[in-house]
Design a protein around this motif. Structure first.
Motif, short mmCIF file in Angstrom:
data_model
loop_
_atom_site.label_atom_id
_atom_site.label_comp_id
_atom_site.label_asym_id
_atom_site.label_seq_id
_atom_site.Cartn_x
_atom_site.Cartn_y
_atom_site.Cartn_z
N TYR A 57 0.85 -1.20 0.00
CA TYR A 57 0.00 0.00 0.00
C TYR A 57 0.88 1.25 0.00
O TYR A 57 0.85 2.05 -0.93
N GLY A 62 7.26 6.86 3.06
CA GLY A 62 7.38 7.94 4.05
C GLY A 62 8.38 7.54 5.12
O GLY A 62 9.21 8.35 5.55
N THR A 63 8.30 6.28 5.55
CA THR A 63 9.23 5.82 6.60
C THR A 63 10.66 5.83 6.06
O THR A 63 11.59 6.22 6.77
N HIS A 125 7.15 9.31 -2.45
CA HIS A 125 6.11 9.21 -1.42
C HIS A 125 4.90 10.08 -1.80
O HIS A 125 3.75 9.66 -1.68
N MET A 126 5.19 11.29 -2.33
CA MET A 126 4.10 12.16 -2.74
C MET A 126 3.31 11.52 -3.90
O MET A 126 2.09 11.57 -3.92
N ARG A 128 2.95 8.36 -4.48
CA ARG A 128 2.13 7.27 -3.91
C ARG A 128 0.89 7.85 -3.24
O ARG A 128 -0.23 7.35 -3.45
N VAL A 129 1.07 8.91 -2.45
CA VAL A 129 -0.08 9.50 -1.74
C VAL A 129 -1.12 9.96 -2.76
O VAL A 129 -2.32 9.71 -2.62
N ALA A 134 -4.84 9.49 -1.05
CA ALA A 134 -4.78 9.44 0.42
C ALA A 134 -4.72 10.82 1.05
O ALA A 134 -4.41 10.95 2.22
N GLY A 153 2.97 18.14 3.80
CA GLY A 153 3.85 17.35 2.94
C GLY A 153 4.48 18.19 1.83
O GLY A 153 5.67 18.11 1.58
N ILE A 154 3.66 19.01 1.16
CA ILE A 154 4.20 19.83 0.07
C ILE A 154 5.27 20.78 0.63
O ILE A 154 6.33 20.96 0.03
N HIS A 234 3.61 16.02 11.02
CA HIS A 234 3.11 15.13 9.97
C HIS A 234 2.75 13.75 10.56
O HIS A 234 1.69 13.21 10.30
N MET A 235 3.67 13.21 11.38
CA MET A 235 3.45 11.88 11.96
C MET A 235 2.28 11.92 12.95
O MET A 235 1.46 11.01 13.01
N ILE A 238 -1.01 11.86 11.24
CA ILE A 238 -1.46 10.56 10.72
C ILE A 238 -2.31 9.86 11.77
O ILE A 238 -3.36 9.30 11.47
N LEU A 244 -3.65 5.45 8.39
CA LEU A 244 -3.48 5.61 6.94
C LEU A 244 -4.82 5.47 6.22
O LEU A 244 -5.73 4.78 6.69
N ALA A 245 -4.91 6.11 5.08
CA ALA A 245 -6.18 6.17 4.36
C ALA A 245 -6.67 4.79 3.91
O ALA A 245 -7.86 4.59 3.72
C1 HEM Z 1 10.31 14.78 4.86
C2 HEM Z 1 9.34 14.33 4.15
C3 HEM Z 1 8.27 13.34 4.59
C4 HEM Z 1 8.29 12.37 5.56
C5 HEM Z 1 9.45 11.99 6.47
C6 HEM Z 1 6.99 11.73 5.56
C7 HEM Z 1 6.62 10.66 6.37
C8 HEM Z 1 5.43 9.97 6.26
C9 HEM Z 1 5.16 8.67 6.84
C10 HEM Z 1 6.15 7.84 7.66
C11 HEM Z 1 3.90 8.34 6.52
C12 HEM Z 1 3.19 7.02 6.85
C13 HEM Z 1 3.04 6.18 5.57
C14 HEM Z 1 4.30 5.84 4.83
O1 HEM Z 1 5.27 5.38 5.46
O2 HEM Z 1 4.31 6.05 3.60
C15 HEM Z 1 3.32 9.44 5.76
C16 HEM Z 1 2.02 9.53 5.30
C17 HEM Z 1 1.51 10.59 4.60
N1 HEM Z 1 2.22 11.59 3.99
FE1 HEM Z 1 4.19 11.95 4.30
N2 HEM Z 1 6.19 12.32 4.61
C18 HEM Z 1 6.94 13.32 3.98
C19 HEM Z 1 6.54 14.10 2.93
C20 HEM Z 1 5.26 14.10 2.40
C21 HEM Z 1 4.85 14.77 1.18
C22 HEM Z 1 5.80 15.50 0.24
C23 HEM Z 1 3.49 14.59 1.06
C24 HEM Z 1 2.56 15.11 -0.01
C25 HEM Z 1 2.68 16.19 -0.65
C26 HEM Z 1 3.03 13.80 2.19
C27 HEM Z 1 1.73 13.46 2.48
C28 HEM Z 1 1.36 12.42 3.31
C29 HEM Z 1 0.01 11.97 3.53
C30 HEM Z 1 -1.28 12.64 2.97
C31 HEM Z 1 0.10 10.82 4.34
C32 HEM Z 1 -1.06 9.93 4.79
C33 HEM Z 1 -1.11 8.85 3.71
C34 HEM Z 1 -2.16 7.81 3.93
O3 HEM Z 1 -3.02 8.02 4.77
O4 HEM Z 1 -2.12 6.80 3.20
N3 HEM Z 1 4.14 13.48 2.95
N4 HEM Z 1 4.29 10.41 5.59
#
Ligand code: HEM
Length: 453
Positions: A57, A62-63, A125-126, A128-129, A134, A153-154, A234-235, A238, A244-245
């Motif tokens: 998924y 992100g991790t 990661h972006m 994928r989201v 999500a 995230g952006i 951000h964390m 969540i 997660l979505a």
């Molecule tokens: C330093 C940068 C970032 C870190 C360390 C980070 C970390 C994480 C982690 C650990 C998760 C949990 C799911 C996973 O492991 O994929 C997550 C989810 C998420 N991230 Fe990030 N992220 C970052 C940047 C971003 C960016 C650039 C976006 C979008 C523009 C974003 C949007 C989201 C969203 C919406 C979720 C929830 C996704 C879901 O519910 O499935 N993140 N992020």
């Protein structure tokens, strides 16, 4: 007398416990468990759905980004002790790190490779989201505001680029200097305030000691601090968004509708508190304990990421060119790879109009600098569109947290075209641009050009 003192000590302890503590560990083991579990349970919920643990998924992108940031922070702390941010000594201190300090080469390589990979993985990661839709919440998680996390995230993506770029200058070699010159020139093309933007970027009228110290301070203090704070937020979001979505597609209503206030934590016995319980889906067989389920997977991701970065750093060197000089210009002078799409956009939107002879009068040749259109307007529109996108997403809630849901076909195609365009521009900038920014196919050799003195 003794018993009186003991009694008073006991009263003092009771008052302290009443005011501050809710839990006192009895053994060392209990104390260490309290530290570990308090930390981890702030991060993870007690129980988590099996669905959100799935590898395919999130691909744990992100991790992986987080682990890369931790590698960068740790190796960066070591480098702070060895690097000297002065134009006279910066280059030499990097040489010392490479060739004199024990394992300095490894630390520097790990830092530099992790910086490149972090840019790439945050971007993946972006993607994928987006492709899993999500960035939205559903009625399953009514308190959720995943859109907020998309915006955070952006900002994180932009800051990751800036972190990488500010670090690029620090070796003070030709590669660094000219990459910054290009950036400053693009910034200068901003209408009306171009000169001021360039002045701020350079920390003065020209690139020199002020620029180095400005970028150093941004690189080691300001940006890492902001990024750490934003990642923590951000964390935390969540969890507040109900996980997660992908979980929402289980279609289970959160028990009780509104979040229930429950006493759920005590931070090391120092602070007691209540918080709204977050939604987790009490469906038989759907949930497992977060510890060890999430923890094990996080350990696997960490070991692989650190292992891969170490392998890469042992076998692949990172560049250090001649010391920076304005005496001669490398040709072509290129921005770092993650900004080459921008340099390419500036190049293709720069219009050179030749002399136009209309008989009675003629218009002399002129150039419309692409710095404004390609360097500011188009990237600004892309970032603006990314920020606003979730507002206009009209797909049904069943599409949230699902890869390539059919109702999102059109928007996924538009998004992928934009991603592909960025990738193609980056490829052209990296591999197909030669002297005088001429276009060369990858197998064509470049003409030997005199360097521009
Ligand atoms: C330093 C940068 C970032 C870190 C360390 C980070 C970390 C994480 C982690 C650990 C998760 C949990 C799911 C996973 O492991 O994929 C997550 C989810 C998420 N991230 Fe990030 N992220 C970052 C940047 C971003 C960016 C650039 C976006 C979008 C523009 C974003 C949007 C989201 C969203 C919406 C979720 C929830 C996704 C879901 O519910 O499935 N993140 N992020």
């Amino acid at each position: 007398m003794k018993t009186l003192i003991q009694k008073q000590i006991q009263v003092a302890k009771d008052v302290y416990e009443f005011l501050f503590a809710s839990y006192s560990p009895k053994t060392e083991r209990e104390a260490s468990d309290a530290v570990g579990f308090n930390f981890l349970l702030h991060w993870f919920p007690v129980k988590i759905t099996k669905k959100s643990l799935s590898w395919h998924y999130s691909f744990w992108l992100g991790t992986i980004s987080l682990v890369l940031f931790i590698i960068l922070s740790l190796s960066g702390i070591v480098l702070i002790f060895l690097y000297v941010p002065s134009v006279e000594r910066a280059y030499q201190s990097i040489k010392d790190i490479e060739f004199v300090v024990s394992y300095g080469w490894l630390i520097r390589r790990m830092h530099r490779w992790a910086a490149h990979f972090m840019v790439a993985f945050v971007f993946f990661h972006m993607i994928r989201v987006f492709l899993t839709g999500a960035y939205r919440s559903t009625n399953v998680t009514p308190q959720g505001k995943r859109y907020a996390n998309w915006i955070i995230g952006i900002v994180l993506l932009v800051l990751t680029l800036l972190l990488s770029y500010t670090g690029y200058l620090l070796p003070w070699d030709q590669l660094a200097l000219w990459a910054i010159v290009i950036g400053a020139n693009i910034a200068k093309a901003t209408p009306i305030i171009g000169d001021q933007v360039q002045f701020i970027m350079q920390g003065g009228n020209e690139i020199g000691q002020n620029t180095l110290i400005l970028w150093y301070a941004m690189h080691i203090a300001v940006l890492p601090f902001i990024v750490t704070a934003l990642i923590s937020w951000h964390m935390w979001r969540i969890r507040k968004d109900g996980g997660l979505a992908s979980v929402d597609s289980l279609g289970v209503k959160k028990e009780g509708g509104e979040p229930v206030k429950s006493k759920t934590y005590s931070l090391m016995g120092i602070a007691k508190g209540v918080r709204p319980s977050i939604s987790y889906h009490k469906v038989a067989g759907e949930t497992v304990h977060a510890i060890p389920a999430v923890l094990t997977r996080m350990m696997i991701v960490t070991v692989f990421t650190v292992g891969f970065m170490t392998f890469l750093s042992i076998f692949f060197a990172v560049p250090l060119e001649e010391p920076a000089t304005t005496e001669w210009t490398p040709n072509p002078a290129k921005a770092p790879w993650y900004f080459l799409w921008l340099q390419e956009l500036v190049s293709i939107t720069t219009i050179r109009v030749p002399l136009i002879n209309l008989g009675i009068f003629s218009i002399p040749p002129f150039t419309i600098n692409g710095g404004f259109l390609g360097g500011a307007v188009i990237p600004g529109l892309v970032v603006g569109a990314a920020l606003m996108w979730p507002q206009f997403d009209r797909s049904p809630e069943s599409a949230v947290g699902v890869w390539f849901h059919k109702s999102r076909l059109k928007q996924n195609i538009v998004f992928l075209i934009i991603v592909l365009a960025l990738a193609i521009l980056t490829y052209i900038g990296t591999f197909m641009r030669g002297p005088n920014w001429g276009m060369f196919l990858p197998w064509e050799s470049w003409p030997s050009m005199p360097v521009n003195f």
